[in-house]
Design a protein around this motif. Structure first.
Motif, PDB file in Angstrom:
ATOM      1  N   SER A 239      80.235  76.625  93.744  1.00 12.25           N
ATOM      2  CA  SER A 239      79.210  77.496  93.156  1.00 12.25           C
ATOM      3  C   SER A 239      77.882  76.765  93.032  1.00 12.25           C
ATOM      4  O   SER A 239      76.815  77.354  93.239  1.00 12.25           O
ATOM      5  CB  SER A 239      79.652  77.995  91.779  1.00 12.25           C
ATOM      6  OG  SER A 239      80.777  78.828  91.902  1.00 12.25           O
ATOM      7  N   THR A 240      77.945  75.478  92.714  1.00 13.24           N
ATOM      8  CA  THR A 240      76.726  74.684  92.596  1.00 13.24           C
ATOM      9  C   THR A 240      76.028  74.566  93.948  1.00 13.24           C
ATOM     10  O   THR A 240      74.803  74.670  94.044  1.00 13.24           O
ATOM     11  CB  THR A 240      77.037  73.284  92.033  1.00 13.24           C
ATOM     12  OG1 THR A 240      77.705  73.443  90.782  1.00 13.24           O
ATOM     13  CG2 THR A 240      75.779  72.455  91.841  1.00 13.24           C
ATOM     14  N   THR A 241      76.803  74.374  95.003  1.00 10.08           N
ATOM     15  CA  THR A 241      76.220  74.296  96.345  1.00 10.08           C
ATOM     16  C   THR A 241      75.493  75.586  96.693  1.00 10.08           C
ATOM     17  O   THR A 241      74.351  75.564  97.173  1.00 10.08           O
ATOM     18  CB  THR A 241      77.317  73.995  97.388  1.00 10.08           C
ATOM     19  OG1 THR A 241      77.904  72.723  97.079  1.00 10.08           O
ATOM     20  CG2 THR A 241      76.753  73.974  98.797  1.00 10.08           C
ATOM     21  N   LYS A 242      76.129  76.731  96.415  1.00 15.32           N
ATOM     22  CA  LYS A 242      75.477  78.022  96.700  1.00 15.32           C
ATOM     23  C   LYS A 242      74.223  78.195  95.847  1.00 15.32           C
ATOM     24  O   LYS A 242      73.189  78.660  96.331  1.00 15.32           O
ATOM     25  CB  LYS A 242      76.438  79.179  96.442  1.00 15.32           C
ATOM     26  CG  LYS A 242      77.491  79.326  97.490  1.00 15.32           C
ATOM     27  CD  LYS A 242      78.309  80.574  97.228  1.00 15.32           C
ATOM     28  CE  LYS A 242      79.020  80.959  98.498  1.00 15.32           C
ATOM     29  NZ  LYS A 242      79.482  82.327  98.465  1.00 15.32           N
ATOM     30  N   LEU A 243      74.306  77.831  94.565  1.00 13.20           N
ATOM     31  CA  LEU A 243      73.156  77.925  93.664  1.00 13.20           C
ATOM     32  C   LEU A 243      72.004  77.068  94.198  1.00 13.20           C
ATOM     33  O   LEU A 243      70.857  77.531  94.272  1.00 13.20           O
ATOM     34  CB  LEU A 243      73.572  77.464  92.264  1.00 13.20           C
ATOM     35  CG  LEU A 243      72.506  77.399  91.184  1.00 13.20           C
ATOM     36  CD1 LEU A 243      73.116  77.761  89.836  1.00 13.20           C
ATOM     37  CD2 LEU A 243      71.881  76.036  91.097  1.00 13.20           C
ATOM     38  N   LEU A 244      72.299  75.831  94.584  1.00 12.95           N
ATOM     39  CA  LEU A 244      71.252  74.945  95.100  1.00 12.95           C
ATOM     40  C   LEU A 244      70.686  75.467  96.415  1.00 12.95           C
ATOM     41  O   LEU A 244      69.471  75.374  96.647  1.00 12.95           O
ATOM     42  CB  LEU A 244      71.784  73.522  95.251  1.00 12.95           C
ATOM     43  CG  LEU A 244      72.086  72.804  93.934  1.00 12.95           C
ATOM     44  CD1 LEU A 244      72.719  71.444  94.199  1.00 12.95           C
ATOM     45  CD2 LEU A 244      70.838  72.671  93.082  1.00 12.95           C
ATOM     46  N   ASP A 245      71.543  76.027  97.259  1.00 11.55           N
ATOM     47  CA  ASP A 245      71.053  76.619  98.505  1.00 11.55           C
ATOM     48  C   ASP A 245      70.047  77.733  98.210  1.00 11.55           C
ATOM     49  O   ASP A 245      68.989  77.811  98.844  1.00 11.55           O
ATOM     50  CB  ASP A 245      72.206  77.173  99.343  1.00 11.55           C
ATOM     51  CG  ASP A 245      73.078  76.083  99.970  1.00 11.55           C
ATOM     52  OD1 ASP A 245      72.656  74.902  99.988  1.00 11.55           O
ATOM     53  OD2 ASP A 245      74.182  76.430 100.436  1.00 11.55           O
ATOM     54  N   ARG A 246      70.374  78.594  97.222  1.00 15.10           N
ATOM     55  CA  ARG A 246      69.460  79.696  96.865  1.00 15.10           C
ATOM     56  C   ARG A 246      68.136  79.167  96.326  1.00 15.10           C
ATOM     57  O   ARG A 246      67.060  79.617  96.721  1.00 15.10           O
ATOM     58  CB  ARG A 246      70.095  80.598  95.788  1.00 15.10           C
ATOM     59  CG  ARG A 246      71.106  81.563  96.266  1.00 15.10           C
ATOM     60  CD  ARG A 246      71.467  82.595  95.184  1.00 15.10           C
ATOM     61  NE  ARG A 246      71.891  82.036  93.915  1.00 15.10           N
ATOM     62  CZ  ARG A 246      73.132  81.696  93.600  1.00 15.10           C
ATOM     63  NH1 ARG A 246      74.104  81.846  94.490  1.00 15.10           N
ATOM     64  NH2 ARG A 246      73.416  81.217  92.403  1.00 15.10           N
ATOM     65  N   LEU A 247      68.217  78.222  95.374  1.00 16.72           N
ATOM     66  CA  LEU A 247      66.996  77.722  94.737  1.00 16.72           C
ATOM     67  C   LEU A 247      66.153  76.857  95.671  1.00 16.72           C
ATOM     68  O   LEU A 247      64.930  76.808  95.535  1.00 16.72           O
ATOM     69  CB  LEU A 247      67.331  76.978  93.444  1.00 16.72           C
ATOM     70  CG  LEU A 247      67.855  77.870  92.315  1.00 16.72           C
ATOM     71  CD1 LEU A 247      68.269  77.041  91.109  1.00 16.72           C
ATOM     72  CD2 LEU A 247      66.824  78.911  91.919  1.00 16.72           C
ATOM     73  N   CYS A 248      66.780  76.202  96.614  1.00 17.64           N
ATOM     74  CA  CYS A 248      66.013  75.453  97.619  1.00 17.64           C
ATOM     75  C   CYS A 248      65.367  76.428  98.610  1.00 17.64           C
ATOM     76  O   CYS A 248      64.196  76.265  98.974  1.00 17.64           O
ATOM     77  CB  CYS A 248      66.911  74.453  98.350  1.00 17.64           C
ATOM     78  SG  CYS A 248      67.386  73.027  97.345  1.00 17.64           S
ATOM     79  N   ALA A 249      66.099  77.450  99.027  1.00 19.73           N
ATOM     80  CA  ALA A 249      65.558  78.447  99.959  1.00 19.73           C
ATOM     81  C   ALA A 249      64.394  79.215  99.331  1.00 19.73           C
ATOM     82  O   ALA A 249      63.436  79.574 100.023  1.00 19.73           O
ATOM     83  CB  ALA A 249      66.654  79.415 100.400  1.00 19.73           C
ATOM     84  N   SER A 250      64.447  79.440  98.020  1.00 23.49           N
ATOM     85  CA  SER A 250      63.374  80.175  97.342  1.00 23.49           C
ATOM     86  C   SER A 250      62.174  79.287  97.013  1.00 23.49           C
ATOM     87  O   SER A 250      61.156  79.775  96.526  1.00 23.49           O
ATOM     88  CB  SER A 250      63.897  80.825  96.056  1.00 23.49           C
ATOM     89  OG  SER A 250      64.222  79.837  95.094  1.00 23.49           O
ATOM     90  N   GLY A 251      62.300  77.981  97.264  1.00 24.48           N
ATOM     91  CA  GLY A 251      61.189  77.070  97.023  1.00 24.48           C
ATOM     92  C   GLY A 251      61.101  76.550  95.600  1.00 24.48           C
ATOM     93  O   GLY A 251      60.099  75.942  95.231  1.00 24.48           O
TER      94      GLY A 251
END
Length: 184
Positions: free
Chosen positions: A81-93
């Motif tokens: 879940s942390t990986t997905k969360l970080l992917d989202r927040l990195c993709a959103s800038g």
């Protein structure tokens, strides 16, 4: 319900002052939750993402590196879940992954300048209103500051979030069942 039962659900009628304090805390909590929901909607992210961003920004203010593992522990979520969360927040800038300054096997997570700007832009007025409300709280007579009138010592507040000890029956129910192995 019997006639001799107290009219209040949890507390006796004689507990009026503590009940008012608890109700004030509940009212604050509801307002805080609503504020966080608005902020997450305004920033187009879910509450867990917002909690993660707030934590990374807060730790960054103390030059404290945040690893994905530490973030997962703080949020109480799995590494997946942390990986997905970080992917989202990195993709959103909002966040960036960077090499760990000491451990080459790890990365740290940092808030971007754009994230800092968005958080300040969206939350500055709200924090100013909260500060004005806190400053309007009268100081109890004979106390040097408002903080000395804190009704909830940190150790007491932490004790309300702990789960009660489990009974032996509950612990047995949580034990994984052992698989039977075939006998040769």
């Amino acid at each position: 319900m019997s006639e001799d039962a107290p009219s209040a659900y949890w507390y006796a009628d004689t507990d009026a002052e503590p009940r008012r304090l608890l109700e004030a805390l509940r009212t604050f909590r509801r307002a805080d939750e609503e504020m966080r929901l608005r902020a997450s909607r305004d920033m187009d992210m879910n509450l867990t993402d917002l909690r993660a961003l707030r934590h990374v920004i807060a730790r960054g203010q103390h030059d404290d590196a945040v690893t994905p593992r530490a973030l997962a522990a703080r949020l109480g979520i799995s590494s997946a879940s942390t990986t997905k969360l970080l992917d989202r927040l990195c993709a959103s800038g909002h966040l960036e992954r960077r090499p760990h300054p000491v451990d080459r096997r790890s990365v740290v997570v940092v808030a971007t300048d754009a994230a800092h700007h968005e958080v300040r832009d969206r939350l500055t007025r709200m924090h100013a209103r909260m500060l004005a409300i806190a400053e309007a709280v009268p100081r109890p007579a004979g106390t040097p500051s408002r903080s000395s009138c804190s009704p909830w010592p940190p150790s007491s507040a932490a004790s309300t979030t702990r789960r009660p000890a489990a009974s032996p029956r509950t612990l047995r129910a949580r034990e994984p069942r052992r698989r039977r192995t075939p006998v040769d």
